[in-house]
Design a protein around this motif. Structure first.
Motif, PDB file in Angstrom:
ATOM      1  N   LYS B 118     -17.384   5.674  18.791  1.00  0.00           N
ATOM      2  CA  LYS B 118     -16.546   4.696  18.089  1.00  0.00           C
ATOM      3  C   LYS B 118     -16.725   4.788  16.573  1.00  0.00           C
ATOM      4  CE  LYS B 118     -14.297   0.487  18.449  1.00  0.00           C
ATOM      5  NZ  LYS B 118     -13.720   0.488  17.113  1.00  0.00           N
ATOM      6  N   ALA B 119     -17.948   4.979  16.135  1.00  0.00           N
ATOM      7  CA  ALA B 119     -18.210   5.014  14.692  1.00  0.00           C
ATOM      8  C   ALA B 119     -17.487   6.184  14.036  1.00  0.00           C
ATOM      9  CB  ALA B 119     -19.717   5.107  14.439  1.00  0.00           C
ATOM     10  N   ILE B 120     -17.549   7.350  14.686  1.00  0.00           N
ATOM     11  CA  ILE B 120     -16.879   8.524  14.127  1.00  0.00           C
ATOM     12  C   ILE B 120     -15.368   8.297  14.102  1.00  0.00           C
ATOM     13  CG2 ILE B 120     -16.410  10.978  14.468  1.00  0.00           C
ATOM     14  CD1 ILE B 120     -19.131  11.275  15.696  1.00  0.00           C
ATOM     15  N   LEU B 121     -14.851   7.763  15.212  1.00  0.00           N
ATOM     16  CA  LEU B 121     -13.406   7.507  15.275  1.00  0.00           C
ATOM     17  C   LEU B 121     -12.983   6.538  14.170  1.00  0.00           C
ATOM     18  CD1 LEU B 121     -12.810   7.165  19.131  1.00  0.00           C
ATOM     19  CD2 LEU B 121     -12.019   9.000  17.654  1.00  0.00           C
ATOM     20  N   ASP B 122     -13.720   5.427  14.062  1.00  0.00           N
ATOM     21  CA  ASP B 122     -13.396   4.430  13.031  1.00  0.00           C
ATOM     22  C   ASP B 122     -13.341   5.069  11.652  1.00  0.00           C
ATOM     23  OD1 ASP B 122     -13.247   2.481  14.878  1.00  0.00           O
ATOM     24  OD2 ASP B 122     -15.156   1.506  14.380  1.00  0.00           O
ATOM     25  N   GLU B 123     -14.367   5.860  11.382  1.00  0.00           N
ATOM     26  CA  GLU B 123     -14.468   6.440  10.055  1.00  0.00           C
ATOM     27  C   GLU B 123     -13.328   7.422   9.794  1.00  0.00           C
ATOM     28  OE1 GLU B 123     -18.130   8.744   9.182  1.00  0.00           O
ATOM     29  OE2 GLU B 123     -16.596   9.849   8.056  1.00  0.00           O
ATOM     30  N   LYS B 124     -13.047   8.241  10.808  1.00  0.00           N
ATOM     31  CA  LYS B 124     -11.990   9.247  10.652  1.00  0.00           C
ATOM     32  C   LYS B 124     -10.613   8.600  10.508  1.00  0.00           C
ATOM     33  CE  LYS B 124     -12.589  13.625  10.298  1.00  0.00           C
ATOM     34  NZ  LYS B 124     -11.915  14.328   9.192  1.00  0.00           N
ATOM     35  N   VAL B 125     -10.398   7.556  11.308  1.00  0.00           N
ATOM     36  CA  VAL B 125      -9.107   6.862  11.236  1.00  0.00           C
ATOM     37  C   VAL B 125      -8.930   6.285   9.835  1.00  0.00           C
ATOM     38  CG1 VAL B 125      -7.846   4.830  12.037  1.00  0.00           C
ATOM     39  CG2 VAL B 125      -8.894   6.367  13.692  1.00  0.00           C
ATOM     40  N   GLU B 126      -9.995   5.660   9.339  1.00  0.00           N
ATOM     41  CA  GLU B 126      -9.901   5.064   8.005  1.00  0.00           C
ATOM     42  C   GLU B 126      -9.652   6.127   6.934  1.00  0.00           C
ATOM     43  OE1 GLU B 126     -12.950   2.286   6.966  1.00  0.00           O
ATOM     44  OE2 GLU B 126     -12.521   2.451   4.818  1.00  0.00           O
ATOM     45  N   SER B 127     -10.440   7.213   6.990  1.00  0.00           N
ATOM     46  CA  SER B 127     -10.286   8.209   5.922  1.00  0.00           C
ATOM     47  C   SER B 127      -8.925   8.897   5.993  1.00  0.00           C
ATOM     48  CB  SER B 127     -11.431   9.223   5.963  1.00  0.00           C
ATOM     49  OG  SER B 127     -11.385   9.956   7.159  1.00  0.00           O
ATOM     50  N   SER B 128      -8.423   9.092   7.212  1.00  0.00           N
ATOM     51  CA  SER B 128      -7.108   9.733   7.327  1.00  0.00           C
ATOM     52  C   SER B 128      -6.001   8.812   6.806  1.00  0.00           C
ATOM     53  CB  SER B 128      -6.813  10.094   8.773  1.00  0.00           C
ATOM     54  OG  SER B 128      -7.864  10.844   9.323  1.00  0.00           O
ATOM     55  N   LEU B 129      -6.100   7.530   7.161  1.00  0.00           N
ATOM     56  CA  LEU B 129      -5.088   6.589   6.679  1.00  0.00           C
ATOM     57  C   LEU B 129      -5.156   6.469   5.162  1.00  0.00           C
ATOM     58  CD1 LEU B 129      -5.358   3.851   9.456  1.00  0.00           C
ATOM     59  CD2 LEU B 129      -3.363   5.267   8.974  1.00  0.00           C
ATOM     60  N   LYS B 130      -6.372   6.541   4.624  1.00  0.00           N
ATOM     61  CA  LYS B 130      -6.509   6.493   3.164  1.00  0.00           C
ATOM     62  C   LYS B 130      -5.894   7.728   2.532  1.00  0.00           C
ATOM     63  CE  LYS B 130     -10.379   3.424   2.342  1.00  0.00           C
ATOM     64  NZ  LYS B 130     -11.841   3.306   2.504  1.00  0.00           N
ATOM     65  N   ALA B 131      -6.183   8.881   3.135  1.00  0.00           N
ATOM     66  CA  ALA B 131      -5.639  10.122   2.592  1.00  0.00           C
ATOM     67  C   ALA B 131      -4.113  10.116   2.633  1.00  0.00           C
ATOM     68  CB  ALA B 131      -6.168  11.321   3.368  1.00  0.00           C
ATOM     69  N   ILE B 157       2.011   7.456   8.772  1.00  0.00           N
ATOM     70  CA  ILE B 157       1.114   7.431   9.939  1.00  0.00           C
ATOM     71  C   ILE B 157       1.103   8.819  10.594  1.00  0.00           C
ATOM     72  CG2 ILE B 157       0.777   6.507  12.278  1.00  0.00           C
ATOM     73  CD1 ILE B 157       0.037   4.470  10.235  1.00  0.00           C
ATOM     74  N   SER B 158       2.280   9.436  10.674  1.00  0.00           N
ATOM     75  CA  SER B 158       2.346  10.779  11.266  1.00  0.00           C
ATOM     76  C   SER B 158       1.517  11.764  10.448  1.00  0.00           C
ATOM     77  CB  SER B 158       3.789  11.283  11.328  1.00  0.00           C
ATOM     78  OG  SER B 158       4.606  10.360  11.996  1.00  0.00           O
ATOM     79  N   ILE B 159       1.560  11.602   9.119  1.00  0.00           N
ATOM     80  CA  ILE B 159       0.753  12.482   8.269  1.00  0.00           C
ATOM     81  C   ILE B 159      -0.733  12.207   8.517  1.00  0.00           C
ATOM     82  CG2 ILE B 159       0.151  13.051   5.879  1.00  0.00           C
ATOM     83  CD1 ILE B 159       3.095  12.506   5.148  1.00  0.00           C
ATOM     84  N   ALA B 160      -1.094  10.921   8.562  1.00  0.00           N
ATOM     85  CA  ALA B 160      -2.493  10.562   8.815  1.00  0.00           C
ATOM     86  C   ALA B 160      -2.955  11.127  10.157  1.00  0.00           C
ATOM     87  CB  ALA B 160      -2.648   9.040   8.812  1.00  0.00           C
ATOM     88  N   ARG B 161      -2.080  11.043  11.135  1.00  0.00           N
ATOM     89  CA  ARG B 161      -2.409  11.534  12.476  1.00  0.00           C
ATOM     90  C   ARG B 161      -2.674  13.035  12.445  1.00  0.00           C
ATOM     91  NH1 ARG B 161       2.223  10.412  16.791  1.00  0.00           N
ATOM     92  NH2 ARG B 161       3.173  12.123  15.681  1.00  0.00           N
ATOM     93  N   ALA B 162      -1.850  13.749  11.648  1.00  0.00           N
ATOM     94  CA  ALA B 162      -2.057  15.197  11.547  1.00  0.00           C
ATOM     95  C   ALA B 162      -3.319  15.515  10.760  1.00  0.00           C
ATOM     96  CB  ALA B 162      -0.842  15.858  10.898  1.00  0.00           C
ATOM     97  N   THR B 190       2.057  10.826  -1.642  1.00  0.00           N
ATOM     98  CA  THR B 190       0.965  11.145  -0.726  1.00  0.00           C
ATOM     99  C   THR B 190       0.708  12.646  -0.712  1.00  0.00           C
ATOM    100  OG1 THR B 190       1.635   9.300   0.658  1.00  0.00           O
ATOM    101  CG2 THR B 190       0.211  10.930   1.656  1.00  0.00           C
ATOM    102  N   LEU B 191       1.775  13.411  -0.620  1.00  0.00           N
ATOM    103  CA  LEU B 191       1.619  14.864  -0.538  1.00  0.00           C
ATOM    104  C   LEU B 191       1.004  15.412  -1.831  1.00  0.00           C
ATOM    105  CD1 LEU B 191       4.957  15.849   1.227  1.00  0.00           C
ATOM    106  CD2 LEU B 191       2.710  15.438   2.226  1.00  0.00           C
ATOM    107  N   ILE B 192       1.436  14.854  -2.961  1.00  0.00           N
ATOM    108  CA  ILE B 192       0.875  15.319  -4.240  1.00  0.00           C
ATOM    109  C   ILE B 192      -0.630  15.077  -4.269  1.00  0.00           C
ATOM    110  CG2 ILE B 192       0.856  14.854  -6.723  1.00  0.00           C
ATOM    111  CD1 ILE B 192       3.897  14.315  -6.457  1.00  0.00           C
ATOM    112  N   GLN B 193      -1.044  13.914  -3.749  1.00  0.00           N
ATOM    113  CA  GLN B 193      -2.483  13.620  -3.721  1.00  0.00           C
ATOM    114  C   GLN B 193      -3.243  14.585  -2.818  1.00  0.00           C
ATOM    115  OE1 GLN B 193      -3.431   9.584  -2.735  1.00  0.00           O
ATOM    116  NE2 GLN B 193      -1.917   8.814  -4.198  1.00  0.00           N
ATOM    117  N   LEU B 194      -2.558  15.068  -1.783  1.00  0.00           N
ATOM    118  CA  LEU B 194      -3.261  15.899  -0.796  1.00  0.00           C
ATOM    119  C   LEU B 194      -3.353  17.357  -1.210  1.00  0.00           C
ATOM    120  CD1 LEU B 194      -1.682  14.479   2.478  1.00  0.00           C
ATOM    121  CD2 LEU B 194      -4.029  14.161   1.688  1.00  0.00           C
ATOM    122  N   ARG B 195      -2.621  17.765  -2.227  1.00  0.00           N
ATOM    123  CA  ARG B 195      -2.523  19.206  -2.434  1.00  0.00           C
ATOM    124  C   ARG B 195      -3.779  19.838  -2.994  1.00  0.00           C
ATOM    125  NH1 ARG B 195       2.182  19.837  -6.923  1.00  0.00           N
ATOM    126  NH2 ARG B 195       1.146  18.767  -8.621  1.00  0.00           N
TER     127      ARG B 195
END
Ligand SMILES: Nc1ncnc2c1ncn2[C@@H]1O[C@H](COP(=O)(O)OP(=O)(O)OP(=O)(O)O)[C@@H](O)[C@H]1O
Ligand SMILES: [Mg+2]
Lengths: 305, 252
Positions: B118-131, B157-162, B190-195
């Motif tokens: 759960k801890a890993i999932l929580d953390e990953k979900v948060e960081s992906s949504l932030k990204a 959300i689709s981007i975060a999921r990917a 969002t995409l500019i931030q990710l590049r």
């Protein structure tokens, strides 16, 4: 100028046709409503007579375990305990749905996801054919195959709840399967792509996305199957044993609401307690089909959210 | 010369008998955004979907040519497409959240990978949504159905999921064309931030989008790669007359 005016103010042919069509369908609707209401009225007035005219208490009707409408108990009260049939009906319904569900879902997944071509070519026509077979045929097969098999495997007469459930299971399987197939087909193709693009295996895609997205539809299919099983009379009557006794195990001969009803309704006199008691059973059946309907609607509403 | 993360050479693709891609050569350095532009039917989506082997799902498609991800053959018989698609994520034109909660959507790729902690999932979900720049908007109701969000939110959300499976490359096929301008803008940002952290390949019909967010632009026409160049050069002074014509809106 005047011609245009006239043409515009006169009702056009299309409008007339439209009005005609609307009144025809309204009429049909009223007719259907009238039929439904009168069925309810008829069953309810007859079924409630047991309680109001013959003064059987509702409680003793629902919980009593002795069904012998012609006779009275030590206190002079008529013996109309419907509990064995109520229990019998619910038992065969739930058991058959319980057995049918994994088969139906498995077959539907095979037909839509694993081998759509063979599914469409072979299984689709087979299920459609099975839906159309009259119930007496199922009952006959149950009588000649299932009952002897039960007798062989578990001893006893072979007639009973389990035999009834098996026959109902085969009967509702095609319905539940084809409805499940429809819901699986309705899951957008894009979910499949999206799941695979995220690195899901085909199996993960099926059970984590498709089955999950289709859950409301699958539940609806199961409840539909249960409604059909609950209301089925002939096939069950042929294999369930028709003893109005509380079933104490799955092999004991018992009865369902429908089987007692079809068996007794021709042999009782209209207006007598024996007859009214049967109508009370019919009322329970009617109310239950209403409940099944409401459940299906509730699932549909939740799924649409 | 910088390390190439992805190399494609002489890519040909057939829908049945019909050749839809006529020998594409394109390679990608690590990080940054490459925009694929070109008229409708020029083969941009077809090419993009060849990169993560999405054509495997269609049995009448044949793909030939060289595809190397970090030097490894993407189409090697022993290539694990499940692993490949975790390394090369994809976002579609239509936002396609699954009919589950936001959390379950983003955690999907991790859970299929067997992550249960759960801890890993929580953390990953948060960081992906932030990204994906959507965390602030959804952090209070992660367990709400993802279908209740707006189109632009769904696409993020689709981007975060990917992103949750930590891909190296992200493929995006017209990710903003189904969105209103405001949502499209948010997704672009969002995409500019990710590049800086991801290698992204984006198909777009919007010249302004390509010029705003991409480092490099490739122009497709009729199944051929006409020109690939730095985005600036491409839009100011392309080598090919055809590119000039397309960018200035003279055809396509
Ligand atoms: N599934 C398919 N089966 C057969 N032909 C296809 C299929 N998908 C695409 N094509 C054909 O391949 C060619 C390239 O299509 P593609 O979808 O890659 O173009 P695109 O550049 O993405 O266009 P758009 O900008 O409209 O999305 C077109 O001629 C199209 O008709
Ligand atoms: Mg396309």
């Amino acid at each position: 100028m005047d011609e245009i005016q006239e043409a515009l103010t006169k009702t056009s042919k299309a409008t007339k046709k439209d009005r005609f069509g609307r009144s025809v369908s309204l009429l049909a609707l009223i007719l259907i409503l009238a039929v439904v209401i009168s069925i309810f009225w008829f069953v309810a007035s007859k079924g409630l007579a047991t309680f109001f005219k013959n003064h059987v208490s509702l409680w003793s009707f629902l919980t009593g375990t002795k069904w012998a409408p012609g006779q009275v108990d030590a206190h002079g009260k008529p013996l109309v305990g419907a509990a064995p049939m109520i229990v019998g009906s619910f038992l065969v319904t739930f058991l058959s749905a319980l057995i049918a569900t994994p088969f139906a879902v498995g077959t539907a997944v095979f037909m839509t996801e694993i081998s759509p071509k063979r599914g469409a070519k072979i299984l689709q026509p087979v299920t459609e054919l099975l839906v159309g077979i009259p119930s007496v045929v199922y009952g006959f097969v149950g009588l000649t195959v299932v009952v002897p098999a039960m007798r062989h495997l578990f001893g006893g007469s072979g007639f009973g709840v389990l035999a009834g459930s098996m026959v109902l299971f085969v009967m509702i399987l095609p319905t539940v399967t084809s409805m499940t197939v429809d819901t699986l087909r309705a899951v957008p193709k894009r979910y499949r792509e999206a799941a695979l693009a995220l690195g899901a295996t085909r199996w993960q895609m099926i059970y984590k996305v498709i089955l999950r997205a289709a859950t409301p539809g699958i539940l609806t299919a199961i409840v539909f199957g249960m409604a059909r099983a609950f209301g089925e009379a002939l096939a069950v009557q042929m294999v369930v044993g028709n003893a109005a006794l509380m079933p104490h195990n799955l092999m004991s001969p018992s009865a369902t609401l429908t089987s007692i009803l079809t068996q007794g309704i021709g042999n009782t006199v209209m207006g007598s307690l024996e007859n009214n008691a049967l109508w009370s059973l019919a009322l329970i059946l009617l109310l239950m089909s209403l409940v099944f309907n409401l459940v299906i609607r509730a699932i549909g509403k939740k799924g649409a959210m | 010369m910088a390390e190439k993360i992805l190399v494609t050479e002489n890519v040909r693709l057939y829908y049945g008998e019909k050749e839809a891609l006529h020998g594409i050569n394109l390679d990608y350095r690590k990080y940054g955004i490459t925009a694929l532009i070109g008229p409708s039917g020029s083969g941009k989506s077809t090419y993009l979907r060849a990169l993560n082997r999405m054509h495997d799902l269609t049995d009448y498609v044949t793909v030939t040519g060289t595809f190397l991800l970090n030097g490894e053959d993407i189409y090697a018989p022993n290539m694990d497409t499940v692993q490949l698609r975790k390394q090369i994520g994809m976002v579609f034109q239509q936002p396609m959240p699954f009919p589950f909660s936001i959390y379950d959507n983003v955690a999907f790729g991790l859970r299929t990978d067997g992550v249960k902690d759960k801890a890993i999932l929580d953390e990953k979900v948060e960081s992906s949504l932030k990204a994906a720049a959507i965390w602030d908007e959804v952090k209070d109701d992660l367990h709400k159905s993802a279908l209740s969000l707006s189109g632009g939110q769904q696409q993020r959300i689709s981007i975060a999921r990917a992103l949750a499976t930590s891909p190296e490359i992200l493929l995006l096929d017209e990710p903003t064309s189904a969105l209103d301008p405001v949502s499209a803008n948010l997704v672009e940002n969002t995409l500019i931030q990710l590049r800086e952290q991801y290698t992204m390949i984006i198909v777009t019909h919007s010249m302004s989008q390509a010029s705003r967010i991409s480092d490099r632009t490739a122009f497709f026409n009729q199944g051929k790669l006409i020109e690939v160049n730095d985005t600036k050069k491409m839009f100011l002074n392309p080598d090919q007359q055809m590119t000039q014509d397309y960018i200035s809106g003279r055809f396509g």
